[in-house]
Design a protein around this motif. Structure first.
Motif, mmCIF file in Angstrom:
data_model
loop_
_atom_site.group_PDB
_atom_site.id
_atom_site.type_symbol
_atom_site.label_atom_id
_atom_site.label_comp_id
_atom_site.label_asym_id
_atom_site.label_seq_id
_atom_site.Cartn_x
_atom_site.Cartn_y
_atom_site.Cartn_z
ATOM 1 N N GLU A 189 0.852 -1.190 0.000
ATOM 2 C CA GLU A 189 0.000 0.000 0.000
ATOM 3 C C GLU A 189 0.888 1.240 0.000
ATOM 4 O O GLU A 189 1.853 1.310 0.753
ATOM 5 C CB GLU A 189 -0.892 -0.012 1.238
ATOM 6 N N ALA A 190 0.574 2.200 -0.856
ATOM 7 C CA ALA A 190 1.341 3.446 -0.943
ATOM 8 C C ALA A 190 0.382 4.630 -0.918
ATOM 9 O O ALA A 190 -0.685 4.581 -1.530
ATOM 10 C CB ALA A 190 2.175 3.471 -2.216
ATOM 11 N N GLU A 191 0.755 5.666 -0.184
ATOM 12 C CA GLU A 191 -0.053 6.883 -0.087
ATOM 13 C C GLU A 191 0.818 8.113 -0.267
ATOM 14 O O GLU A 191 1.981 8.119 0.106
ATOM 15 C CB GLU A 191 -0.748 6.994 1.272
ATOM 16 N N ALA A 192 0.199 9.151 -0.794
ATOM 17 C CA ALA A 192 0.816 10.470 -0.900
ATOM 18 C C ALA A 192 -0.291 11.486 -0.689
ATOM 19 O O ALA A 192 -1.377 11.341 -1.241
ATOM 20 C CB ALA A 192 1.453 10.664 -2.269
ATOM 21 N N GLY A 193 -0.031 12.484 0.141
ATOM 22 C CA GLY A 193 -1.095 13.447 0.355
ATOM 23 C C GLY A 193 -0.744 14.597 1.255
ATOM 24 O O GLY A 193 0.403 14.784 1.655
ATOM 25 N N LEU A 194 -1.777 15.360 1.574
ATOM 26 C CA LEU A 194 -1.653 16.532 2.429
ATOM 27 C C LEU A 194 -1.768 16.137 3.884
ATOM 28 O O LEU A 194 -2.592 15.306 4.248
ATOM 29 C CB LEU A 194 -2.753 17.538 2.090
ATOM 30 N N ASP A 195 -0.931 16.731 4.698
ATOM 31 C CA ASP A 195 -0.956 16.503 6.134
ATOM 32 C C ASP A 195 -1.536 17.751 6.781
ATOM 33 O O ASP A 195 -1.008 18.841 6.602
ATOM 34 C CB ASP A 195 0.466 16.247 6.633
ATOM 35 N N PHE A 196 -2.644 17.589 7.492
ATOM 36 C CA PHE A 196 -3.290 18.729 8.149
ATOM 37 C C PHE A 196 -2.914 18.784 9.611
ATOM 38 O O PHE A 196 -3.729 19.099 10.453
ATOM 39 C CB PHE A 196 -4.816 18.634 8.029
#
Length: 190
Positions: free
Chosen positions: A51-58
């Motif tokens: 599983e791989a994720e990329a995104g914004l960290d709030f």
């Protein structure tokens, strides 16, 4: 004659690709949690999956960007439903990014000739690198939709950019413990 060979090669390659895509199911979607919103991709490798994720960290104190990857072992597939399939999984992973974190600075103040420490805990941006551990439960519907709930705490370090006149500081990634808050993932299987 050359066009026949080209046509046969194209048919052979398309058959191989269709068998490969059926042999290795994938899923893509969103992962939404206490730390932010991520684009998520899952690729099956036999019984287990990556599983791989990329995104914004709030994170508290500002926005950031984070990428992570984990290798998950499926421990059980309970037969709780006739229409879909369940899976219990867990596995290790890595994460890195540019995120905010709480940093502790100790200042010395003076009052009536006596010095005492004052601790500041600002949220400051910086580079993060962490090991992760993920555990979750997923449900694959009979149509191409997958829902999962998991926890993924981050155990690593954070190097901030510096706070006002103070230099940068390296320390434990405190907001990584928010990974113990359950996260919801919605993915399309293909």
């Amino acid at each position: 004659m050359r066009s026949i060979y080209t046509l046969l090669a194209a048919v052979f390659i398309s058959c191989c690709l269709s068998f490969t895509s059926n042999a290795q199911p994938r899923a893509a979607g969103l992962r939404i949690g206490a730390l932010g919103l991520e684009a998520s991709y899952q690729h099956s490798l036999g019984k287990n999956f990556v599983e791989a994720e990329a995104g914004l960290d709030f994170g508290y104190g500002g926005k950031g960007f984070k990428v992570s990857a984990s290798y998950n072992f499926i421990f059980a597939r309970p037969a709780w439903s006739d229409r879909g399939s369940w899976a219990l999984y867990a596995g290790p992973g890595l994460a890195m990014g540019y995120v905010s974190d709480r940093t502790t600075y100790t200042l010395w103040a003076e009052d009536n000739g006596r010095e005492y420490p004052v601790r500041l805990h600002p949220a400051d941006h910086g580079f993060m690198f962490a090991f992760t551990g993920q555990a979750g439960l997923e449900y694959n519907f009979w149509f191409p939709l997958q829902l999962s709930v998991d926890i993924r705490p981050y155990f690593g370090f954070h190097v901030n950019d510096g706070f006002h006149d103070f230099g940068s500081k390296c320390g434990f990634y405190n907001y990584g413990m928010l990974g113990f808050v359950p996260t919801l993932s919605v993915r399309y299987r293909f």
